[in-house]
Design a protein around this motif. Structure first.
Motif, short mmCIF file in Angstrom:
data_model
loop_
_atom_site.label_atom_id
_atom_site.label_comp_id
_atom_site.label_asym_id
_atom_site.label_seq_id
_atom_site.Cartn_x
_atom_site.Cartn_y
_atom_site.Cartn_z
N ALA A 1 0.82 -1.21 0.00
CA ALA A 1 0.00 0.00 0.00
C ALA A 1 0.85 1.26 0.00
O ALA A 1 0.55 2.23 -0.71
CB ALA A 1 -0.94 -0.01 1.21
N LEU A 2 1.92 1.27 0.79
CA LEU A 2 2.72 2.49 0.90
C LEU A 2 3.44 2.80 -0.41
O LEU A 2 3.51 3.97 -0.84
CB LEU A 2 3.73 2.35 2.04
N LYS A 3 3.96 1.78 -1.06
CA LYS A 3 4.61 2.00 -2.36
C LYS A 3 3.59 2.46 -3.39
O LYS A 3 3.88 3.33 -4.23
CB LYS A 3 5.30 0.71 -2.82
N SER A 4 2.39 1.90 -3.32
CA SER A 4 1.33 2.31 -4.25
C SER A 4 0.97 3.77 -4.05
O SER A 4 0.72 4.51 -5.02
CB SER A 4 0.09 1.43 -4.06
N ILE A 5 0.95 4.22 -2.79
CA ILE A 5 0.66 5.63 -2.51
C ILE A 5 1.77 6.52 -3.06
O ILE A 5 1.51 7.60 -3.61
CB ILE A 5 0.47 5.84 -1.00
N ASP A 6 3.01 6.07 -2.95
CA ASP A 6 4.14 6.82 -3.51
C ASP A 6 3.98 6.98 -5.02
O ASP A 6 4.23 8.06 -5.58
CB ASP A 6 5.46 6.12 -3.21
#
Length: 211
Positions: A192-197
């Protein structure tokens, strides 16, 4: 304002139309198949209409409905071109704008390839999110477009083609952004965090392009 038109084969095509006082342009959002205008890549892009002081038109077709089960891919491509043109004509029949921009995702890029051939959009800006470059009509439009365009695609997308992206990049009017190791949703499955980036990266590219 919510509205609808009678589109291809008299199917009902809904749309959302948001206006503001003294708008200086119109942003047209063309979602993907099952990727609505409320999904992240389009939801946040919608906000740029406020920054630009543009009215906002979202064509909210739903080609996943069982009414379209018998449509071939070729017929669906023809339907979306007719449906989007009909919605836009309904809006422009009431109000014309000095400026236009389009943000299209996946299936919506089929309609975008058609709309950019219209005289009223000769100076429009176009954002192609995960364009369907395996289709000849989309690829031809991106290669020959005289409008300024921004193409964003992941190299893990099932429709990605290094050769076809290279053809798009030959057009001096196109900015091409290839994001490594992401698929058709422009995210990283299970992270999720990489997707948000990546989402932030995409929004930054679009914001700079639309300035």
């Amino acid at each position: 304002m919510k509205g609808y038109v009678s589109g291809y084969k008299e199917m009902i095509i809904p749309f959302n139309y948001f206006t503001r006082e003294e708008a200086v342009g119109l942003m047209v959002v063309l979602p993907g198949s099952g990727y609505t205008a409320q999904a992240p890549l389009l939801h946040y892009a919608n906000h740029f209409s406020e920054q630009l002081h543009y009215d906002l038109l979202q064509v909210t077709y739903n080609y996943n409905d069982e009414a379209y089960d018998d449509f071939t891919n070729e017929e669906l491509g023809e339907a979306i071109k007719i449906d989007v043109q009909t919605v836009i004509d309904a809006i422009l029949g009431k109000k014309h704008y000095p400026n236009y921009c389009f943000i299209a995702k996946s299936l919506g890029t089929i309609a975008l390839s058609s709309e950019l051939m219209r005289e009223e959009f000769k100076n429009a800006k176009a954002v192609w999110q995960t364009p369907l470059i395996h289709r000849e009509d989309v690829l031809t439009s991106m290669r020959n477009s005289t409008q300024k365009g921004l193409s964003i695609i992941g190299d893990a997308d099932q429709i990605y083609s290094e050769e076809r992206v290279a053809l798009v990049e030959q057009n001096p009017n196109m900015i091409s952004k290839v994001i490594p190791r992401v698929g058709h949703a422009l995210d990283v499955e299970g992270n999720a965090l990489k997707s948000i980036d990546i989402l932030k990266e995409v929004m930054t590219e679009i914001q700079e392009f639309l300035k």
